[in-house]
Scaffold this motif. Structure first.
Motif, short mmCIF file in Angstrom:
data_model
loop_
_atom_site.label_atom_id
_atom_site.label_comp_id
_atom_site.label_asym_id
_atom_site.label_seq_id
_atom_site.Cartn_x
_atom_site.Cartn_y
_atom_site.Cartn_z
N ILE A 157 -20.83 53.80 67.92
CA ILE A 157 -20.45 52.90 69.16
C ILE A 157 -19.78 51.71 67.94
O ILE A 157 -18.44 51.62 67.87
N ASP B 299 -20.77 52.60 56.07
CA ASP B 299 -21.98 53.63 56.43
C ASP B 299 -22.14 54.43 55.38
O ASP B 299 -21.86 54.42 54.20
N SER C 224 -31.23 56.26 65.20
CA SER C 224 -30.79 55.72 65.77
C SER C 224 -31.13 56.68 67.20
O SER C 224 -31.70 57.00 68.30
N TYR D 95 -38.58 54.52 67.06
CA TYR D 95 -37.34 54.01 67.10
C TYR D 95 -37.33 52.66 67.81
O TYR D 95 -37.15 51.58 67.25
N LYS E 235 -36.60 49.12 66.24
CA LYS E 235 -35.88 48.04 66.01
C LYS E 235 -35.72 46.67 67.11
O LYS E 235 -35.20 45.70 66.30
P1 NAD Z 1 -25.64 56.63 65.59
O1 NAD Z 1 -26.77 57.01 64.80
O2 NAD Z 1 -24.62 57.15 66.49
O3 NAD Z 1 -24.66 55.34 64.54
C1 NAD Z 1 -25.66 55.30 63.52
C2 NAD Z 1 -24.84 54.81 62.27
O4 NAD Z 1 -25.67 54.52 60.47
C3 NAD Z 1 -24.44 56.45 61.32
O5 NAD Z 1 -22.98 56.51 61.15
C4 NAD Z 1 -25.06 56.08 59.98
O6 NAD Z 1 -25.27 57.51 59.42
C5 NAD Z 1 -24.98 54.96 59.58
N1 NAD Z 1 -26.01 54.64 58.93
C6 NAD Z 1 -27.57 54.76 58.93
N2 NAD Z 1 -28.91 54.86 58.39
C7 NAD Z 1 -27.93 53.68 57.42
C8 NAD Z 1 -27.88 52.86 56.70
N3 NAD Z 1 -29.18 52.61 56.07
N4 NAD Z 1 -26.86 52.03 56.10
C9 NAD Z 1 -25.26 52.28 56.27
N5 NAD Z 1 -25.71 53.07 57.53
C10 NAD Z 1 -26.32 54.08 57.71
O7 NAD Z 1 -25.90 55.26 66.30
P2 NAD Z 1 -24.96 55.07 67.60
O8 NAD Z 1 -25.78 55.34 68.97
O9 NAD Z 1 -23.65 54.66 67.71
O10 NAD Z 1 -25.95 53.06 67.79
C11 NAD Z 1 -25.38 52.15 66.59
C12 NAD Z 1 -26.29 51.13 66.97
O11 NAD Z 1 -26.17 50.42 68.41
C13 NAD Z 1 -27.91 51.18 66.04
O12 NAD Z 1 -28.29 49.87 66.13
C14 NAD Z 1 -28.25 51.62 67.71
O13 NAD Z 1 -29.59 50.98 67.68
C15 NAD Z 1 -27.48 50.68 69.12
N6 NAD Z 1 -28.32 51.10 70.40
C16 NAD Z 1 -27.29 51.71 70.57
C17 NAD Z 1 -27.18 52.19 71.96
C18 NAD Z 1 -26.68 53.64 72.54
O14 NAD Z 1 -26.76 54.32 72.86
N7 NAD Z 1 -26.23 54.65 71.63
C19 NAD Z 1 -27.81 51.39 72.78
C20 NAD Z 1 -28.44 49.79 72.68
C21 NAD Z 1 -27.97 49.69 71.42
#
Ligand code: NAD
Length: 340
Positions: free
Chosen positions: A13, A34, A83, A150, A154
């Motif tokens: 995202i 990141d 995530s 997870y 969150k």
């Molecule tokens: P993702 O796993 O694709 O991306 C997460 C990113 O965070 C990665 O690039 C990773 O390298 C980085 N990361 C992880 N730990 C880190 C740290 N300690 N410091 C800096 N960077 C770090 O996840 P996503 O699906 O893009 O989700 C992004 C956010 O949206 C998350 O907070 C997730 O909880 C939230 N979210 C996701 C969804 C979904 O359906 N994917 C829905 C609702 C909320």
């Protein structure tokens, strides 16, 4: 002109958000921070004009604070997180480290340096799950009842962010969003997972509870919601971002197979992940009422374009398949894990 710090910018995202923001607000500058875990793909955001990449962990308050100062950041949007629900069952500690303690360290840097907004990206999953046949939905007042590591991590992160608002007046907003789909999603997640398997004529492993449902939103609609909350949302408030579009795991498999012209015989049943939530549905009337957001990408159109994106970009997802830490088919067989 604003300066944004987008954390988790190399993830699914985050990448969509950075690209969306470049198009919608070309005069703003973006610091894309990141830690590049297995889920972060730096190439997703390489070469974008006005975007500076910083390789750092949100848990490192000093580096984050220096970054905020060096780039005179006004707005933080926090996507950084572990995530993947399945990985959280196998290795929960890293989830609490990043999603709770990392969020706290990021809040601390924001408090020390001062920003005009700290926006925290959260999930519908903090509320626990719903019966498959209930009319109940989660509102912003629903109690937090997370059931998985997870979700619990969150939920902890959301509490931290609220504590920084109440205790130190950090100007926060939170969005809790439904399940996202779209381009650049790591192929461990169900839609790209099924799509990339089907493209290779491999079987699609569906959890035994195939009727479990999720509410789906295109990632670009989520990004637009955050944009509007940054613009019009009230400080200290939480906004749900949903669509009401629910699809079961089996419907997702059928859609992917149908779109790719692959046989239904590719569907196979595997044991459920422990604690697998049945269903989440959000009441998103508040964001529509207060902020004027509503989803703009219809499921049929969005899912077709998403599957086509994976068809067109095998060079993007092929190397990532080998980086995925969980082998879904094998993970829950044996290993002494009871079903939650
Ligand atoms: P993702 O796993 O694709 O991306 C997460 C990113 O965070 C990665 O690039 C990773 O390298 C980085 N990361 C992880 N730990 C880190 C740290 N300690 N410091 C800096 N960077 C770090 O996840 P996503 O699906 O893009 O989700 C992004 C956010 O949206 C998350 O907070 C997730 O909880 C939230 N979210 C996701 C969804 C979904 O359906 N994917 C829905 C609702 C909320």
């Amino acid at each position: 002109m604003r300066s944004l710090l987008v954390t988790g910018a190399a993830g699914f995202i985050g990448t969509n958000f950075v690209r969306y923001w470049r198009e919608q607000h070309p005069d703003d500058t973006i610091v894309a921070l990141d830690a590049l875990t297995y889920a972060g793909v730096r190439e997703n955001i390489d070469g974008l004009e006005g975007v500076t990449f910083v390789h750092a962990d949100i848990g490192d308050s000093d580096t984050v604070a220096r970054t905020l100062e060096a780039h005179t950041v006004d707005v933080i949007v926090n996507f950084a997180a572990e995530s993947h629900n399945s990985l959280a069952v196998l290795d929960p500690a890293r989830f609490f480290r990043t999603n709770v303690l990392g969020t706290q360290a990021l809040c601390e840097a924001a408090r020390r340096v001062g920003v005009s907004r700290f926006h925290h990206v959260s999930t519908c999953e903090v509320y626990g799950d719903l019966d498959l046949d209930t009319d109940e939905v989660f509102t912003e007042q629903s109690p937090y009842r997370p059931r998985t590591p997870y979700n619990a991590s969150k939920a902890g992160g959301d509490h931290v962010v609220r504590a920084y608002r109440e205790t130190w007046g950090v100007p926060v907003t939170i969005t809790n969003c439904a399940n996202n789909y779209g381009p650049f999603q790591f192929p461990e997640k169900v839609i790209p997972y099924f799509t990339t398997l089907a493209l290779q004529d491999e079987s699609l492993p569906m959890y035994a509870s195939t009727e479990n449902r999720r509410e789906w939103i295109h990632a670009v609609d989520h990004c637009r919601a955050i944009d509007l909350v940054l613009d019009r949302g009230r400080i200290g408030e939480t906004y749900h971002v949903g669509t009401g579009v629910e699809r079961s795991i089996e419907e997702i498999a059928d859609t992917v197979l149908g779109h790719l012209g692959k046989p239904a015989s590719l569907k196979t049943i595997v044991p459920d992940r422990p604690g697998h939530d049945r269903r989440y549905v959000l009441d998103w009337s508040k964001i529509r009422r207060e902020v004027g957001w509503e989803p703009s990408i219809a499921w049929g159109e969005g899912i077709a374009a998403t599957i086509d994106w994976y068809v067109a970009n095998p060079d993007w997802w092929r190397p990532l398949r080998d980086r995925a830490p969980v082998a879904e088919e094998a993970a829950w067989a044996g290993a002494g894990m009871g079903h939650g």
